[in-house]
Design an enzyme around this catalytic site. Structure first.
Site, PDB file in Angstrom:
ATOM      1  CB  SER A   1      28.268  26.451  17.202  1.00  0.00           C
ATOM      2  OG  SER A   1      28.569  27.249  18.336  1.00  0.00           O
ATOM      3  CG  ASP A   2      26.424  32.603  15.152  1.00  0.00           C
ATOM      4  OD1 ASP A   2      27.140  33.184  15.997  1.00  0.00           O
ATOM      5  OD2 ASP A   2      25.826  33.219  14.252  1.00  0.00           O
ATOM      6  CD1 TRP A   3      25.452  33.878  21.948  1.00  0.00           C
ATOM      7  CD2 TRP A   3      27.500  34.775  21.743  1.00  0.00           C
ATOM      8  NE1 TRP A   3      25.744  34.503  23.117  1.00  0.00           N
ATOM      9  CE2 TRP A   3      27.002  35.074  23.020  1.00  0.00           C
ATOM     10  CE3 TRP A   3      28.762  35.240  21.379  1.00  0.00           C
ATOM     11  CZ2 TRP A   3      27.720  35.819  23.952  1.00  0.00           C
ATOM     12  CZ3 TRP A   3      29.475  35.982  22.315  1.00  0.00           C
ATOM     13  CH2 TRP A   3      28.957  36.258  23.575  1.00  0.00           C
TER      14      TRP A   3
ATOM     15  CB  SER B   1      23.945  28.182  16.808  1.00  0.00           C
ATOM     16  OG  SER B   1      25.130  27.469  16.537  1.00  0.00           O
TER      17      SER B   1
END
Ligand code: BGC
Length: 747
Positions: A282-284, A286
């Site tokens: 995932s992104d930070w 997200s």
């Protein structure tokens, strides 16, 4: 409407297989064997990407060590103390239940210590080799700190220069971005994932992050099927074909579904269509940001969405860690789903050889700032710099002229590094002023503005006085590094602060002005373009910006970059890109009506108007692919080997390019094609090839491109991938707005 010739009839079978798609049977055996021994806690642990602050001082927090000992962490990001890296890996591989190694990750985007031009700058080099070699250097340097996973390359097609992250992007074109994409992957990962200098890559952000409405970071994206397939996915496909081991979901939602919870995206497209078999991170935060998106009601629901979608590893937030067991108990997810997510991660760890060789090689120094790294950084800065204007060949400068060096970025070692350079040390940056001193240039330096946004005119008089006693002004301005990159979108993209005002004051001295821009995006120049004689766009050029700029200004080298994005005249033209559709009323110079030409009291009428702005027209300031050098080139005699293309027979398109100047030079010859009529409308032009050629003064060369059916395939709205019979136009030229034209038929 043309006959659709379905070259490959099924959407999911039509995507080719590639090198990393063939799973290694031994690895699969080891992975499954290990999985069978793992407890549920350990499996959940593998899905956990834990952050630590790069600034942690003192000893490692006991809580963190215990988590690793219990097998509750799969990977770390931003552990920048090598003792911590060693200690955490030691605990993981000797004290945790199944001794599963960790992976250490970091955003190593355009260099680690030796900083190269920002990715948009590297894209302006149109040189996959520079991209590959600079990424290799980044990997060699960063891996010496134990970093074996980089969150790069960013492959988001960006068509709106307001978006701060355009700085990190490969630009607006899927073909160019795809060429660079494979180069990044090869460079970061090297030839062997097991090599201690290999850093696994992470193609990001999947998908549509660059299509943020209005260029506002994190904003909603609306992308139809055709655009997704033809524009946004190709650079990712190139990355997976080149073997990218990981992919990162984007923060944004596309068509109503945030990427981190989008099963169609992560399953149907990523796994089934693109045959990706690494893991998805995932992104930070997200995963839990799906709550704010309005797609999950709480952390537990967000975890369920992410897990179901097939998102393997959660970055920083802890929804998986805290809720997987509950979700399993409630039957909302199955252990089979968890196993499959874990397997993807273990597979990559095995491929990296971490089970045999988990530790940082202490003899691997990374050759930080090695001479050859710096030389490459300088070369990259020269190949990335785009000469936009050069009135009366003011550049290259004559050595015997006295120069006033003015501007807020002439001597800013930190700023010239650009965004995402946490590890670049400004003390190693060589600024233009440093270099001018070293090279004993006859110059006087006055910054005049302390930083790019400075609004104080206090030093203007001094700057004007300095200009008056010099022969020529070199103004080095632009944007500080912090004005582009994540969360740094701008609504106005001109030179910030009062740089324009200062340039106008300096122009009144009557001295020639060479404007050197360091910035993370195209900068609108309409207000000042007539006040300056030359414009050299260097993006944020990195550690060796100074020597590169010196060499270009004085003609030891010529700027070689070409624009990887269309450069607008005014911000209101955005989004602006060359490969747009034609509309029913295409803009044209014959029908253009300027706002001041409309009679007062004119009766309402749309007739005579086309798809343009009354006040800004329809052309950009500089087209995609544009860039000058220190010589000139002519193009003549476009020839096709045949004007009929068939499945079995490619055609060759050829032109003669001549260096018409008196100096040797480099030209980027570009090939564009238009599919004239389609079952869905097609772009006015699409880049299909490019070649950088070197020609001696007065030399001419035949430049040849081959066009095959494969080059013309595209997805229509039914997701059929193929070519349709009919007419095609072809251009070869020096940018998207020029070129010699011919045509052929596919039958
Ligand atoms: C960015 C990613 C980056 C991650 C980790 C996020 O804010 O969007 O591109 O890799 O942070 O630093």
């Amino acid at each position: 409407m043309k006959n659709i010739q379905i070259i490959l009839c099924c959407f999911f079978v039509c995507i080719g297989f590639s090198q990393n798609k063939v799973k290694n049977a031994n690895v699969e055996k080891e992975v499954n064997n290990l999985l069978s021994k793992m407890s549920l806690d350990e499996k959940i642990g593998q899905l956990n990407l834990r952050g630590t602050s790069s600034r942690v001082k003192g000893s490692l927090p006991e809580e963190l060590k215990q988590a690793v000992r219990d097998g509750k962490v799969g990977a770390f990001l931003n552990v920048m103390n090598t003792d911590y890296v060693d200690e955490l890996q030691r605990i993981a591989t000797t004290e945790s239940p199944n001794k599963i190694p960790l992976i250490f990750a970091r955003d190593v985007i355009h260099g680690f210590k030796t900083i190269f031009p920002i990715p948009l700058g590297l894209a302006a080099s149109w040189n996959p080799e520079i991209v590959e070699t600079s990424s290799r250097v980044a990997a060699v340097e960063a891996s010496s700190s134990g970093i074996r996973w980089t969150f790069a390359p960013m492959l988001d097609i960006a068509r709106d220069s307001r978006w701060g992250r355009i700085a990190e992007s490969p630009g607006e074109d899927p073909y160019l971005a795809s060429q660079l994409s494979s180069a990044y992957i090869k460079g970061f990962q090297g030839e062997d994932l097991k090599d201690p200098t290999s850093m696994i890559a992470c193609a990001k952000h999947f998908i549509g992050y660059g299509a943020a409405v209005g260029g506002r970071d994190y904003n909603t994206a609306i992308i139809n099927k055709e655009l997704l397939q033809n524009v946004y996915l190709p650079p990712f496909k190139a990355a997976f074909d080149a073997g990218s081991q990981t992919v990162m979901t984007s923060f944004n939602e596309t068509n109503g579904i945030p990427a981190s919870g989008d099963k169609k995206l992560l399953q149907d497209i990523l796994r089934d269509q693109m045959k990706f078999d690494g893991f998805v991170v995932s992104d930070w935060n997200s995963v839990i940001e799906m709550i704010a998106h309005g797609y999950a009601k709480d952390n537990k629901h967000a975890a369920e969405r992410g897990l179901h979608a097939g998102l393997n590893m959660e970055m920083t937030s802890t929804a998986y860690e805290n809720h997987v067991k509950e979700l399993l108990k409630e039957g909302k997810i199955s252990e089979k789903e968890i196993n499959s997510l874990v397997v993807d991660i273990l597979r990559v760890k095995f491929r990296m050889g971490l089970f045999k060789n988990p530790n940082r090689d202490k003899n691997h120094t990374g050759k930080l700032y090695a001479k050859e790294h710096l030389e490459l950084a300088k070369k990259a800065a020269i190949e990335s710099s785009v000469l936009l204007k050069n009135k009366k060949n003011i550049l290259p400068l004559k050595k015997n002229k006295s120069i006033a060096v003015i501007g807020p970025l002439a001597d800013k070692p930190r700023e010239q590094l650009g965004t995402w350079t946490f590890d670049g040390d400004k003390n190693h940056s060589v600024t233009p002023v440093n270099t001018f001193k070293q090279e004993k240039v006859d110059f006087n330096f006055i910054e005049a503005l302390d930083f790019s946004r400075d609004t104080s005119t206090k030093k203007f008089q001094k700057a004007i006085a300095t200009a008056k006693k010099s022969d020529v002004i070199v103004f080095i301005g632009g944007e500080e590094a912090i004005l582009s990159g994540e969360a740094h979108s701008r609504a106005n993209i001109n030179l910030p602060g009062i740089q324009e005002k200062l340039i106008k004051e300096l122009a009144k001295t009557g001295k020639s002005i060479v404007l050197v821009i360091m910035a993370g995006r195209p900068i609108t120049l309409s207000n000042i373009i007539d006040d300056v004689d030359a414009v050299l766009m260097t993006w944020h050029p990195g550690t060796m910006g100074g020597p590169a700029i010196y060499d270009m200004l004085f003609g030891n080298k010529e700027p070689q970059g070409r624009l990887p994005v269309t450069w607008p005249k005014v911000v209101g033209q955005l989004p602006l890109y060359y490969n747009h559709k034609n509309t029913g009323r295409p803009a044209s110079k014959d029908e253009y009506v300027h706002i001041d030409d409309i009679p007062v009291g004119a009766w309402q009428s749309s007739l005579g108007n086309t798809s343009h702005y009354l006040d800004a027209g329809y052309t950009p300031h500089f087209p995609f692919g544009y860039g000058l050098g220190y010589t000139t080139f002519s193009y003549k005699n476009i020839k096709l080997s045949s004007n009929k293309l068939s499945d079995s027979k490619s055609i060759e398109v050829e032109v003669t390019v001549k260096n018409t100047g008196s100096r040797d030079g480099v030209e980027l010859v570009q090939l564009y094609v238009q599919d004239v009529v389609g079952s869905i409308t097609r772009p006015v032009k699409e880049l299909k090839g490019f070649q950088k050629i070197v020609l001696k003064a007065k030399e001419e060369k035949q430049v040849k491109f081959t066009i095959s059916v494969d080059d013309l395939k595209y997805y229509n709205n039914d997701l059929f991938y193929g070519v349709e019979k009919g007419d095609f136009n072809v251009w070869i030229g020096s940018n998207a707005a020029s070129g010699l034209k011919s045509s052929f038929v596919y039958e």
